[in-house]
Scaffold this motif. Structure first.
Motif, mmCIF file in Angstrom:
data_model
loop_
_atom_site.group_PDB
_atom_site.id
_atom_site.type_symbol
_atom_site.label_atom_id
_atom_site.label_comp_id
_atom_site.label_asym_id
_atom_site.label_seq_id
_atom_site.Cartn_x
_atom_site.Cartn_y
_atom_site.Cartn_z
ATOM 1 N N ALA A 183 65.363 5.956 34.258
ATOM 2 C CA ALA A 183 66.283 5.760 35.389
ATOM 3 C C ALA A 183 65.783 4.662 36.326
ATOM 4 O O ALA A 183 66.284 4.520 37.435
ATOM 5 C CB ALA A 183 66.458 7.070 36.148
ATOM 6 N N ASP A 184 64.791 3.897 35.894
ATOM 7 C CA ASP A 184 64.200 2.804 36.672
ATOM 8 C C ASP A 184 63.370 3.262 37.871
ATOM 9 O O ASP A 184 63.068 2.470 38.752
ATOM 10 C CB ASP A 184 65.246 1.775 37.119
ATOM 11 N N VAL A 185 62.988 4.529 37.897
ATOM 12 C CA VAL A 185 62.112 5.027 38.953
ATOM 13 C C VAL A 185 60.685 4.615 38.591
ATOM 14 O O VAL A 185 60.240 4.806 37.456
ATOM 15 C CB VAL A 185 62.205 6.565 39.079
ATOM 16 N N VAL A 186 59.986 4.037 39.567
ATOM 17 C CA VAL A 186 58.615 3.600 39.320
ATOM 18 C C VAL A 186 57.703 4.823 39.278
ATOM 19 O O VAL A 186 57.587 5.568 40.251
ATOM 20 C CB VAL A 186 58.143 2.601 40.408
ATOM 21 N N LEU A 187 57.052 5.009 38.118
ATOM 22 C CA LEU A 187 56.140 6.139 37.942
ATOM 23 C C LEU A 187 54.727 5.789 38.387
ATOM 24 O O LEU A 187 53.974 6.650 38.818
ATOM 25 C CB LEU A 187 56.111 6.553 36.470
ATOM 26 N N GLY A 188 54.366 4.523 38.241
ATOM 27 C CA GLY A 188 53.021 4.084 38.591
ATOM 28 C C GLY A 188 52.713 2.754 37.937
ATOM 29 O O GLY A 188 53.621 2.009 37.564
ATOM 30 N N ARG A 189 51.422 2.463 37.799
ATOM 31 C CA ARG A 189 50.971 1.218 37.167
ATOM 32 C C ARG A 189 49.977 1.533 36.054
ATOM 33 O O ARG A 189 49.238 2.500 36.137
ATOM 34 C CB ARG A 189 50.283 0.306 38.178
ATOM 35 N N VAL A 190 49.953 0.672 35.046
ATOM 36 C CA VAL A 190 48.990 0.820 33.960
ATOM 37 C C VAL A 190 47.617 0.448 34.503
ATOM 38 O O VAL A 190 47.398 -0.682 34.943
ATOM 39 C CB VAL A 190 49.360 -0.072 32.751
ATOM 40 N N LYS A 191 46.719 1.417 34.498
ATOM 41 C CA LYS A 191 45.366 1.215 35.018
ATOM 42 C C LYS A 191 44.436 0.705 33.919
ATOM 43 O O LYS A 191 43.580 -0.140 34.162
ATOM 44 C CB LYS A 191 44.837 2.530 35.585
ATOM 45 N N SER A 192 44.605 1.230 32.696
ATOM 46 C CA SER A 192 43.750 0.815 31.574
ATOM 47 C C SER A 192 44.438 1.166 30.267
ATOM 48 O O SER A 192 45.424 1.897 30.246
ATOM 49 C CB SER A 192 42.379 1.496 31.651
ATOM 50 N N VAL A 193 43.897 0.621 29.189
ATOM 51 C CA VAL A 193 44.337 0.980 27.842
ATOM 52 C C VAL A 193 43.117 1.586 27.167
ATOM 53 O O VAL A 193 42.058 0.960 27.103
ATOM 54 C CB VAL A 193 44.842 -0.248 27.053
ATOM 55 N N GLN A 194 43.249 2.820 26.709
ATOM 56 C CA GLN A 194 42.137 3.545 26.094
ATOM 57 C C GLN A 194 42.486 3.868 24.647
ATOM 58 O O GLN A 194 43.655 3.969 24.290
ATOM 59 C CB GLN A 194 41.870 4.864 26.843
ATOM 60 N N ASN A 195 41.459 4.062 23.843
ATOM 61 C CA ASN A 195 41.668 4.545 22.486
ATOM 62 C C ASN A 195 40.586 5.582 22.232
ATOM 63 O O ASN A 195 39.410 5.258 22.154
ATOM 64 C CB ASN A 195 41.599 3.420 21.458
ATOM 65 N N PHE A 196 41.018 6.834 22.118
ATOM 66 C CA PHE A 196 40.085 7.938 21.938
ATOM 67 C C PHE A 196 39.930 8.288 20.458
ATOM 68 O O PHE A 196 39.412 9.340 20.120
ATOM 69 C CB PHE A 196 40.543 9.157 22.741
ATOM 70 N N GLY A 197 40.422 7.410 19.578
ATOM 71 C CA GLY A 197 40.242 7.620 18.152
ATOM 72 C C GLY A 197 41.534 7.667 17.354
ATOM 73 O O GLY A 197 41.551 7.290 16.201
ATOM 74 N N ALA A 198 42.606 8.149 17.936
ATOM 75 C CA ALA A 198 43.852 8.284 17.181
ATOM 76 C C ALA A 198 44.732 7.048 17.352
ATOM 77 O O ALA A 198 45.170 6.454 16.383
ATOM 78 C CB ALA A 198 44.598 9.532 17.609
ATOM 79 N N SER A 199 45.022 6.693 18.588
ATOM 80 C CA SER A 199 45.860 5.523 18.858
ATOM 81 C C SER A 199 45.666 5.105 20.307
ATOM 82 O O SER A 199 45.021 5.801 21.084
ATOM 83 C CB SER A 199 47.330 5.834 18.582
ATOM 84 N N ASP A 200 46.239 3.977 20.659
ATOM 85 C CA ASP A 200 46.100 3.483 22.025
ATOM 86 C C ASP A 200 46.877 4.361 22.993
ATOM 87 O O ASP A 200 47.984 4.828 22.694
ATOM 88 C CB ASP A 200 46.596 2.035 22.127
ATOM 89 N N MET A 201 46.281 4.577 24.170
ATOM 90 C CA MET A 201 46.894 5.362 25.237
ATOM 91 C C MET A 201 46.867 4.518 26.507
ATOM 92 O O MET A 201 45.867 3.869 26.796
ATOM 93 C CB MET A 201 46.113 6.655 25.488
ATOM 94 N N LEU A 202 47.962 4.542 27.242
ATOM 95 C CA LEU A 202 48.023 3.840 28.525
ATOM 96 C C LEU A 202 47.653 4.835 29.611
ATOM 97 O O LEU A 202 48.243 5.906 29.715
ATOM 98 C CB LEU A 202 49.431 3.297 28.776
ATOM 99 N N GLU A 203 46.670 4.484 30.437
ATOM 100 C CA GLU A 203 46.309 5.314 31.574
ATOM 101 C C GLU A 203 47.168 4.850 32.739
ATOM 102 O O GLU A 203 47.122 3.686 33.126
ATOM 103 C CB GLU A 203 44.825 5.175 31.910
ATOM 104 N N ILE A 204 47.962 5.773 33.274
ATOM 105 C CA ILE A 204 48.900 5.440 34.340
ATOM 106 C C ILE A 204 48.394 6.007 35.662
ATOM 107 O O ILE A 204 48.104 7.197 35.772
ATOM 108 C CB ILE A 204 50.313 6.027 34.051
ATOM 109 N N ALA A 205 48.278 5.122 36.666
ATOM 110 C CA ALA A 205 47.941 5.549 38.025
ATOM 111 C C ALA A 205 49.265 5.805 38.741
ATOM 112 O O ALA A 205 50.065 4.888 38.911
ATOM 113 C CB ALA A 205 47.139 4.464 38.738
ATOM 114 N N PRO A 206 49.544 7.058 39.115
ATOM 115 C CA PRO A 206 50.841 7.396 39.714
ATOM 116 C C PRO A 206 51.112 6.639 41.013
ATOM 117 O O PRO A 206 50.209 6.430 41.822
ATOM 118 C CB PRO A 206 50.738 8.889 39.999
ATOM 119 N N ALA A 207 52.365 6.246 41.206
ATOM 120 C CA ALA A 207 52.785 5.527 42.409
ATOM 121 C C ALA A 207 52.570 6.398 43.647
ATOM 122 O O ALA A 207 52.238 5.889 44.716
ATOM 123 C CB ALA A 207 54.252 5.108 42.297
#
Length: 174
Positions: free
Chosen positions: A111-135
């Protein structure tokens, strides 16, 4: 160099042999690219290693660095992460990007609501995960970097579409 985005390209694995060579694990598609970059930086942007020569090794390169004369000096740097400025990387092909380019993007829901910003990209072994810092502040949360969870990327415009997976309802049943 202050404020310039740095990209992790390798890590010192320790000494090699007895003549002061250093083994560097490469995080680049072609390990010999490390020699092309030559001047590798620490995470804070200060000088890390200056590669003078290198040859391919099973996980990266083995080479000589200006700062290292002995095996002991190389071993002392084991674990040192090595970076280059983002501007030194070749521009990606159309419809390609570097994961580091996702950091700082605004995450918007459908709905175009800002949830936050991407703080980092992590990979804990399975696949890439975006770490989101909430707005709104509070603890960060992770979003799988999949087509379902991130259906739209607008890197040039500074945002991405984030579809949070259905979360388990933690309330007790009535």
């Amino acid at each position: 160099m202050a404020g310039e985005k740095l990209v992790l390209v390798g890590q010192v694995a320790g000494g090699f042999g007895v003549k002061g060579e250093v083994r560097v694990t490469a995080y680049t598609a072609d390990p010999m690219t490390l020699l092309d970059y030559r001047d590798l930086l620490r995470a804070d942007g200060s000088p890390g290693l200056t590669l003078l020569s290198a040859r391919p090794d099973k996980n990266g390169v083995v080479g000589r660095a200006k700062e290292i004369a002995t095996k002991e000096q190389a071993d002392a740097l084991r674990g040192l992460k090595l970076f280059v400025p983002r501007a030194r990387l070749p521009e990606p092909e159309e419809d390609e990007f570097y994961l580091t380019d996702l950091i700082g993007l605004e995450a918007r829901d459908p709905a175009d609501v800002v949830l936050g910003r991407v703080k980092s990209v992590q990979n804990f072994g399975a696949s890439d995960m975006l770490e989101i810092a909430p707005a709104a502040g509070g603890p960060t949360w992770y979003l799988p970097f999949t087509r379902e969870a991130v259906p739209d990327l607008h890197i040039a415009e500074g945002w991405l579409r984030a579809v949070r997976p259905n979360e388990v309802d933690e309330r007790e049943p009535d």
